[in-house]
Scaffold this active site. Structure first.
Site, PDB file in Angstrom:
ATOM      1  N   CYS A  95       8.242  17.980  -0.004  1.00  0.00           N
ATOM      2  CA  CYS A  95       8.882  16.870   0.695  1.00  0.00           C
ATOM      3  C   CYS A  95      10.021  17.401   1.567  1.00  0.00           C
ATOM      4  O   CYS A  95      10.988  17.970   1.052  1.00  0.00           O
ATOM      5  CB  CYS A  95       9.423  15.843  -0.301  1.00  0.00           C
ATOM      6  SG  CYS A  95      10.200  14.419   0.510  1.00  0.00           S
ATOM      7  N   CYS A 155      12.577   8.930   2.815  1.00  0.00           N
ATOM      8  CA  CYS A 155      11.140   9.156   2.946  1.00  0.00           C
ATOM      9  C   CYS A 155      10.706   9.099   4.412  1.00  0.00           C
ATOM     10  O   CYS A 155      11.009   8.145   5.128  1.00  0.00           O
ATOM     11  CB  CYS A 155      10.377   8.117   2.129  1.00  0.00           C
ATOM     12  SG  CYS A 155       8.588   8.249   2.264  1.00  0.00           S
ATOM     13  N   CYS A 198       2.924  21.569 -12.356  1.00  0.00           N
ATOM     14  CA  CYS A 198       2.892  21.641 -10.896  1.00  0.00           C
ATOM     15  C   CYS A 198       3.983  20.767 -10.275  1.00  0.00           C
ATOM     16  O   CYS A 198       4.179  19.615 -10.680  1.00  0.00           O
ATOM     17  CB  CYS A 198       1.518  21.196 -10.376  1.00  0.00           C
ATOM     18  SG  CYS A 198       1.375  21.194  -8.579  1.00  0.00           S
ATOM     19  N   CYS A 242       4.234  18.838  -4.778  1.00  0.00           N
ATOM     20  CA  CYS A 242       4.574  17.661  -3.976  1.00  0.00           C
ATOM     21  C   CYS A 242       6.088  17.509  -3.840  1.00  0.00           C
ATOM     22  O   CYS A 242       6.592  17.118  -2.785  1.00  0.00           O
ATOM     23  CB  CYS A 242       3.954  16.401  -4.562  1.00  0.00           C
ATOM     24  SG  CYS A 242       4.453  16.032  -6.264  1.00  0.00           S
ATOM     25  N   CYS A 290       3.570  10.002   6.660  1.00  0.00           N
ATOM     26  CA  CYS A 290       3.678  11.388   6.212  1.00  0.00           C
ATOM     27  C   CYS A 290       2.687  11.616   5.080  1.00  0.00           C
ATOM     28  O   CYS A 290       2.585  10.797   4.171  1.00  0.00           O
ATOM     29  CB  CYS A 290       5.101  11.689   5.740  1.00  0.00           C
ATOM     30  SG  CYS A 290       5.335  13.373   5.111  1.00  0.00           S
ATOM     31  N   ASP A 321      -2.877  -4.654  -1.031  1.00  0.00           N
ATOM     32  CA  ASP A 321      -1.564  -4.085  -0.758  1.00  0.00           C
ATOM     33  C   ASP A 321      -0.611  -5.071  -0.060  1.00  0.00           C
ATOM     34  O   ASP A 321       0.147  -4.681   0.815  1.00  0.00           O
ATOM     35  CB  ASP A 321      -1.753  -2.816   0.106  1.00  0.00           C
ATOM     36  CG  ASP A 321      -0.455  -2.047   0.306  1.00  0.00           C
ATOM     37  OD1 ASP A 321       0.409  -2.117  -0.563  1.00  0.00           O
ATOM     38  OD2 ASP A 321      -0.309  -1.390   1.352  1.00  0.00           O
TER      39      ASP A 321
END
Length: 371
Positions: A194, A210, A187, A190, A237, A129
């Site tokens: 938020c 975000c 679905c 998510c 989060c 990453d």
């Protein structure tokens, strides 16, 4: 000896929860999506993502003659941890930060894979990453999962609490260059979960809204209009990850990383009154260092302003005297939420213009402006 299976099996033995091979050829559509995301400014102030962005189109700039990629996934789906005694322990921390920094934990495992690959005559380069790599696209093409509507990689077995790493290799890619089928269906949990509306219809995050960006990468104060949406999130989060049905189905499956209750439920007092060096010593090796002490103090003030727990009032007052102007400016909103009018008025005489402006704004919300 088959180098593909040898490296994949070793990765599992080293604690990686998911492994898969993908072609190193970056699909044009993946790069176009990323370029569109950048051009729309949805990376906020993370200008480092723009630098050498072109390298994401060609993994050969990271490893010459690269042909295939071993994509690795580690779960951070931990069970809930008990709250330690003492201190002011309010707010929530994203699960990936419940352990010492995953970069430090996964890098030695990648190095072990690199050593084994060299023994097999394979040239490699590993990334956790931190390189110019589009890991989620690779994860989908390695059949570890698919990019959900949250923009995160989702696995049918591990859910959405997944950290990715990659091992670039010069092994020829064997197999067809396809990707995992989409299992989101209709679905939208998510998206609706938020709290700041950061998830777009194109399965991409607008970092400017975000909560993870605002509490980790963002410098300065959290925009006033978004503070209520930050809610109890102290660092990062997990809102979109927690509500994913695949996360619920997978359950607490993390096995390679061990969580620490002191990181999952830190004492907010640790972010006030001490030096930066003391903060770095106390939280050495943790992801909190990314936000720095003043960022964590700022985040704590946002959480306290949203929760208004009685034990937070002294910390809000302490924030008004913090050496960092960002913390003092953030304290104006929190003190106003605690109805500490005199403390807010005092901030209108702060030497920093941004602090004075923040305090003035809070007083105006009371319907009174000092002369």
């Amino acid at each position: 000896m088959n180098p593909y299976s040898t490296l994949a099996d070793l990765a599992l033995d080293l604690g990686f929860d998911a492994v898969g091979w993908a072609s190193a050829q970056v699909p044009r559509e993946a790069w176009v999506r990323y370029a569109d995301w950048l051009s729309a400014g949805r990376h906020a102030d993370m200008t480092y993502l723009e630098r050498q962005a072109w390298r994401r189109t060609d993994l050969g700039t990271s490893l010459p003659d690269v042909s295939s990629v071993l994509v690795l996934g580690v779960s951070h789906a931990f069970p809930e941890l008990p709250v330690p005694a003492g201190g002011v322990r309010v707010g929530r921390v994203a699960r990936y930060a419940w352990t010492p920094d995953y970069h430090d934990q996964l890098t030695p495992r990648l190095e072990r894979l690199e050593v084994e690959a060299a023994r097999l005559g394979v040239r490699t380069r590993g990334y956790v990453d931190h390189g110019p790599i589009m890991e989620r696209d690779l994860g989908g093409r390695a059949f570890l999962g698919w990019q959900g509507k949250s923009g995160m990689l989702v696995s049918t077995q591990l859910g959405a609490f997944l950290t990715l790493a990659v091992l670039l290799t010069d092994l020829p890619f064997e197999g067809r260059d396809a990707r995992h089928p989409d299992r989101c269906g209709r679905c939208t949990r998510c998206v609706t979960a938020c709290p700041t509306g950061a998830i777009g219809p194109d399965r991409m995050i607008d970092a400017r809204r975000c909560v993870s960006y605002l509490t980790i990468e963002h410098r300065g104060v959290v925009p006033r209009a978004l503070r209520a949406g930050v809610g109890e999130w102290l660092f990062g989060c997990d809102g979109c990850l927690e509500v994913c049905p695949w996360s619920g189905k997978a359950g607490a499956v993390a096995r390679a990383l061990v969580p620490d209750a002191e990181l999952a439920h830190p004492d907010l007092s640790a972010f006030f009154g001490g030096s930066e060096r003391a903060f770095e010593r106390r939280f050495a090796g943790s992801a909190f260092l990314r936000a720095r002490r003043k960022g964590m103090a700022r985040n704590a003030l946002t959480v306290l302003g949203n929760t208004l727990v009685p034990e937070g009032r002294p910390l809000a007052r302490q924030g008004a005297a913090d050496p960092a102007w960002e913390v003092r400016a953030s304290s104006a909103w929190t003190l106003a939420r605690y109805a500490e009018r005199r403390a807010v008025e005092a901030l209108t005489r702060d030497p920093h213009e941004a602090v004075r402006a923040a305090a003035q704004l809070e007083l105006e919300s009371w319907g009174s402006v000092p002369s």
